[in-house]
Scaffold this motif. Structure first.
Motif, PDB file in Angstrom:
ATOM      1  N   LYS A 264     -12.335  -5.401  -5.215  1.00  0.00           N
ATOM      2  CA  LYS A 264     -13.206  -5.051  -4.094  1.00  0.00           C
ATOM      3  C   LYS A 264     -12.427  -4.865  -2.793  1.00  0.00           C
ATOM      4  O   LYS A 264     -12.928  -4.284  -1.847  1.00  0.00           O
ATOM      5  N   GLY A 265     -11.219  -5.370  -2.750  1.00  0.00           N
ATOM      6  CA  GLY A 265     -10.387  -5.267  -1.556  1.00  0.00           C
ATOM      7  C   GLY A 265      -9.747  -6.602  -1.260  1.00  0.00           C
ATOM      8  O   GLY A 265     -10.452  -7.563  -0.964  1.00  0.00           O
TER       9      GLY A 265
ATOM     10  N   PRO B 129      -3.383 -15.747  -4.553  1.00  0.00           N
ATOM     11  CA  PRO B 129      -3.631 -16.637  -5.694  1.00  0.00           C
ATOM     12  C   PRO B 129      -5.058 -17.176  -5.789  1.00  0.00           C
ATOM     13  O   PRO B 129      -5.483 -17.593  -6.857  1.00  0.00           O
ATOM     14  N   LEU B 130      -5.794 -17.174  -4.708  1.00  0.00           N
ATOM     15  CA  LEU B 130      -7.137 -17.748  -4.725  1.00  0.00           C
ATOM     16  C   LEU B 130      -8.231 -16.727  -5.026  1.00  0.00           C
ATOM     17  O   LEU B 130      -9.394 -17.089  -5.116  1.00  0.00           O
ATOM     18  N   GLN B 131      -7.857 -15.465  -5.187  1.00  0.00           N
ATOM     19  CA  GLN B 131      -8.843 -14.428  -5.459  1.00  0.00           C
ATOM     20  C   GLN B 131      -8.830 -14.061  -6.941  1.00  0.00           C
ATOM     21  O   GLN B 131      -7.782 -14.002  -7.570  1.00  0.00           O
TER      22      GLN B 131
ATOM     23  N   ARG C 126       0.816  -1.227   0.000  1.00  0.00           N
ATOM     24  CA  ARG C 126       0.000   0.000   0.000  1.00  0.00           C
ATOM     25  C   ARG C 126       0.845   1.270   0.000  1.00  0.00           C
ATOM     26  O   ARG C 126       0.585   2.186  -0.782  1.00  0.00           O
ATOM     27  N   PRO C 127       1.878   1.373   0.856  1.00  0.00           N
ATOM     28  CA  PRO C 127       2.725   2.576   0.768  1.00  0.00           C
ATOM     29  C   PRO C 127       3.444   2.690  -0.581  1.00  0.00           C
ATOM     30  O   PRO C 127       3.567   3.797  -1.114  1.00  0.00           O
TER      31      PRO C 127
ATOM     32  N   PRO D 296     -15.245 -11.277   1.690  1.00  0.00           N
ATOM     33  CA  PRO D 296     -15.386 -12.663   2.142  1.00  0.00           C
ATOM     34  C   PRO D 296     -14.402 -13.618   1.455  1.00  0.00           C
ATOM     35  O   PRO D 296     -13.904 -14.550   2.087  1.00  0.00           O
ATOM     36  N   ALA D 297     -14.115 -13.360   0.176  1.00  0.00           N
ATOM     37  CA  ALA D 297     -13.141 -14.209  -0.525  1.00  0.00           C
ATOM     38  C   ALA D 297     -11.757 -14.077   0.102  1.00  0.00           C
ATOM     39  O   ALA D 297     -11.009 -15.056   0.203  1.00  0.00           O
TER      40      ALA D 297
END
Length: 141
Positions: free
Chosen positions: A64-65, A55-57, A14-15, A70-71
């Motif tokens: 979405k974040g 890797p799973l998203q 993020r930074p 939830p994912a």
């Protein structure tokens, strides 16, 4: 162990993203086109680093974040600690490459160093940054 991904995301990615966005804006305002292109490429590469860290998203889940959906919460539960350690280790290496590339481009373009010296500086920064991050996040074997 699973918190390493979250910690890396918050303290490094993020930074880095905020800094790169700020630099891209500054380069665009000052018409430094070469550095602007390098900054945009850096933002794209930073997105690849973040995507590989989760890797799973899917891309929609990441948009979405990557930590709050939830994912994301399901991902943190399902990734084994050893795999999260490996993912963060690879991300540390990639951040080192990104910073080394930035240092090399800056050395060459801003400080007008020879290309050979800029490559050496980039390689040194990449190696040192990746190593230091791996030690900080305890991902080195």
């Amino acid at each position: 162990m699973k918190e390493k991904i979250k910690k890396f995301e918050i303290s490094i990615l993020r930074p880095a993203q905020l800094i790169l966005i700020l630099l891209v804006i500054i380069f665009g305002i000052n018409k430094f086109w070469f550095l602007l292109a390098a900054g945009i490429m850096g933002l794209f590469y930073l997105g690849i680093i973040g995507g590989n860290l989760h890797p799973l998203q899917s891309a929609a889940d990441l948009a979405k974040g990557p930590l709050t959906t939830p994912a994301a919460k399901e991902e943190l539960k399902t990734i084994p600690p050893k795999q999260s350690n490996i993912l963060v280790g690879h991300a540390c290496t990639r951040i080192g490459i990104l910073l080394g590339f930035g240092a090399g481009i800056t050395s060459f373009n801003t400080y007008h160093m020879s290309w050979f010296l800029a490559v050496i500086i980039g390689l040194l920064v990449a190696t040192m940054t990746g190593t230091i991050l791996k030690v900080i996040f305890k991902t080195a074997p």
